[in-house]
Scaffold this motif. Structure first.
Motif, PDB file in Angstrom:
ATOM      1  N   GLU A  69     139.049 -24.223  27.669  1.00 48.43           N
ATOM      2  CA  GLU A  69     139.978 -23.278  28.269  1.00 48.43           C
ATOM      3  C   GLU A  69     139.286 -22.074  28.692  1.00 48.43           C
ATOM      4  O   GLU A  69     139.796 -21.087  29.429  1.00 48.43           O
ATOM      5  CB  GLU A  69     140.811 -22.855  27.123  1.00 48.43           C
ATOM      6  N   THR A  70     137.862 -21.716  28.442  1.00 46.30           N
ATOM      7  CA  THR A  70     137.309 -20.270  28.905  1.00 46.30           C
ATOM      8  C   THR A  70     136.529 -20.563  29.915  1.00 46.30           C
ATOM      9  O   THR A  70     136.015 -19.805  30.511  1.00 46.30           O
ATOM     10  CB  THR A  70     136.338 -19.939  27.523  1.00 46.30           C
ATOM     11  N   LEU A  71     136.373 -21.782  30.549  1.00 45.35           N
ATOM     12  CA  LEU A  71     135.551 -22.358  31.528  1.00 45.35           C
ATOM     13  C   LEU A  71     136.140 -22.015  32.774  1.00 45.35           C
ATOM     14  O   LEU A  71     137.478 -21.964  33.050  1.00 45.35           O
ATOM     15  CB  LEU A  71     135.222 -23.609  31.670  1.00 45.35           C
ATOM     16  N   ARG A  72     135.381 -21.374  33.743  1.00 39.35           N
ATOM     17  CA  ARG A  72     135.713 -21.386  35.161  1.00 39.35           C
ATOM     18  C   ARG A  72     135.984 -22.798  35.801  1.00 39.35           C
ATOM     19  O   ARG A  72     135.384 -23.725  35.234  1.00 39.35           O
ATOM     20  CB  ARG A  72     134.721 -20.607  36.062  1.00 39.35           C
ATOM     21  N   PRO A  73     137.167 -23.024  36.822  1.00 40.50           N
ATOM     22  CA  PRO A  73     137.254 -24.334  37.339  1.00 40.50           C
ATOM     23  C   PRO A  73     136.137 -24.832  37.672  1.00 40.50           C
ATOM     24  O   PRO A  73     135.812 -26.326  37.607  1.00 40.50           O
ATOM     25  CB  PRO A  73     138.328 -23.939  38.490  1.00 40.50           C
ATOM     26  N   GLU A  74     135.001 -24.173  38.399  1.00 40.34           N
ATOM     27  CA  GLU A  74     133.801 -25.036  39.068  1.00 40.34           C
ATOM     28  C   GLU A  74     132.884 -25.470  37.942  1.00 40.34           C
ATOM     29  O   GLU A  74     131.861 -26.133  38.129  1.00 40.34           O
ATOM     30  CB  GLU A  74     133.173 -24.175  40.039  1.00 40.34           C
TER      31      GLU A  74
END
Length: 128
Positions: free
Chosen positions: A93-98
């Motif tokens: 959930e903390t990751l950026r979409p890319e």
């Protein structure tokens, strides 16, 4: 019985001839890793995804501030409890979409199986 043995011998000689011929021509057997960004593969191109995994396997493993997940190396994806699954969900959930697909590649290269409890969320984020 003799025909079976004879056909196996002929098949073996034919394969040996083909192997010698391709080697004589100088056909390269080297694996060539293409250039490009391994985090930007198109979901429509399966070959691109395979090339990205090959390239990623030759580079140092990328971490996403998730070193604590290394403790789960080799654990089956269906054997995580709720607390352990929550650790993975927190990172996801903390990751950026890319970064989502790159994080999954990182887990694969580190021998960590993603818990079954977050796979649906991963798929929805990876496809968006």
């Amino acid at each position: 019985m003799i025909y079976l043995v004879l056909s196996l011998v002929v098949l073996g000689l034919f394969c040996a001839f083909l192997g010698y011929r391709s080697h004589k021509r100088g056909e390269s057997q080297e694996i060539v890793i293409g250039e490009g960004d391994s985090t930007r593969c198109s979901p429509d191109n399966v070959m691109c995804e395979q090339e990205c995994m090959l390239k990623a396997a030759t580079e140092p493993v990328e971490y996403f501030d998730d070193e604590e997940l290394d403790a789960y190396k080799g654990k089956a994806s269906d054997s995580y409890n709720e607390e352990e699954t929550a650790q993975f969900a927190e990172v996801l959930e903390t990751l950026r979409p890319e970064e989502v697909k790159a994080w999954n590649r990182s887990l694969i290269l580190r021998g960590i199986n993603m818990p079954d409890g977050i796979k649906d969320e991963y798929i929805s984020l990876a496809d968006s």
